[in-house]
Scaffold this motif. Structure first.
Motif, PDB file in Angstrom:
ATOM      1  N   GLY A   1       0.785  -1.225   0.000  1.00 23.45           N
ATOM      2  CA  GLY A   1       0.000   0.000   0.000  1.00 23.45           C
ATOM      3  C   GLY A   1       0.817   1.276   0.000  1.00 23.45           C
ATOM      4  N   GLN A   2       2.136   1.164  -0.096  1.00 15.12           N
ATOM      5  CA  GLN A   2       2.997   2.343  -0.070  1.00 15.12           C
ATOM      6  C   GLN A   2       2.992   3.044  -1.427  1.00 15.12           C
ATOM      7  N   ALA A   3       3.003   4.378  -1.384  1.00 16.00           N
ATOM      8  CA  ALA A   3       3.034   5.198  -2.592  1.00 16.00           C
ATOM      9  C   ALA A   3       4.462   5.255  -3.135  1.00 16.00           C
ATOM     10  N   LEU A   4       4.601   5.019  -4.438  1.00 15.32           N
ATOM     11  CA  LEU A   4       5.914   4.926  -5.068  1.00 15.32           C
ATOM     12  C   LEU A   4       6.007   5.770  -6.329  1.00 15.32           C
ATOM     13  N   VAL A   5       7.224   6.144  -6.676  1.00 12.24           N
ATOM     14  CA  VAL A   5       7.533   6.774  -7.960  1.00 12.24           C
ATOM     15  C   VAL A   5       8.660   5.966  -8.597  1.00 12.24           C
ATOM     16  N   GLN A   6       8.877   6.201  -9.879  1.00 11.69           N
ATOM     17  CA  GLN A   6       9.955   5.510 -10.575  1.00 11.69           C
ATOM     18  C   GLN A   6      11.064   6.520 -10.865  1.00 11.69           C
ATOM     19  N   THR A   7      12.272   6.182 -10.445  1.00 11.50           N
ATOM     20  CA  THR A   7      13.433   7.031 -10.663  1.00 11.50           C
ATOM     21  C   THR A   7      14.554   6.176 -11.218  1.00 11.50           C
ATOM     22  N   ASN A   8      15.109   6.591 -12.341  1.00 14.74           N
ATOM     23  CA  ASN A   8      16.187   5.842 -12.988  1.00 14.74           C
ATOM     24  C   ASN A   8      15.785   4.393 -13.242  1.00 14.74           C
ATOM     25  N   GLY A   9      14.513   4.173 -13.589  1.00 13.28           N
ATOM     26  CA  GLY A   9      14.032   2.838 -13.922  1.00 13.28           C
ATOM     27  C   GLY A   9      13.724   1.955 -12.727  1.00 13.28           C
ATOM     28  N   ARG A  10      13.846   2.479 -11.504  1.00 12.12           N
ATOM     29  CA  ARG A  10      13.591   1.703 -10.288  1.00 12.12           C
ATOM     30  C   ARG A  10      12.553   2.416  -9.418  1.00 12.12           C
ATOM     31  N   LEU A  11      11.835   1.631  -8.611  1.00  9.74           N
ATOM     32  CA  LEU A  11      10.825   2.172  -7.714  1.00  9.74           C
ATOM     33  C   LEU A  11      11.460   2.691  -6.431  1.00  9.74           C
TER      34      LEU A  11
END
Length: 133
Positions: free
Chosen positions: A30-40
């Motif tokens: 349930g944690q909110a994530l973004v993608q940076t440099n192809g990784r979460l």
């Protein structure tokens, strides 16, 4: 409590996508994530999350196990707990994410979570809302 999907305005269900975490970083269901440099990675306080984790995953020195996530869109309503009181007068306001990526705050400056409903409880309100840029 974390971000729990409640409903979708278009009635669609979201398929899982499988992506890798940033090395040395774990995630909670349930944690909110973004993608940076192809990784979460965990979404920052004023970031609009791109994904919600669908499994808890311990940190790995070198991330090799993709985790299931659902993509965040503007038609998916989520339920989540706040770290402060969210009053009925706050419905329609956008608030920021807490630093843990699992809750929201009552801070409205640069908020990305649009409050659609609240129980108004003192200290830790249960709220519903949508992510908006």
């Amino acid at each position: 409590m974390a971000f729990i999907p409640v409903k979708s305005l278009d009635g669609a269900s979201d398929p899982f996508e499988y992506l890798l975490l940033t090395d040395n970083e774990g995630v909670v269901l349930g944690q909110a994530l973004v993608q940076t440099n192809g990784r979460l990675t965990k979404a920052g306080a004023t970031a609009t999350p791109e994904f919600i984790a669908q499994r808890t995953q311990a940190a790995e020195t070198t991330s090799t196990k993709p985790i299931p996530v659902t993509r965040v869109d503007e038609v998916r309503e989520f339920e989540v707990q706040s770290t402060a009181t969210i009053a009925q007068t706050d419905v329609g306001s956008k608030v920021t994410l807490h630093t843990d990526g699992l809750r929201v705050t009552a801070t409205k400056t640069n908020g990305t979570f649009l409050i659609s409903a609240t129980d108004g409880a003192t200290t830790n309100s249960k709220v519903r809302g949508y992510f908006r840029r």
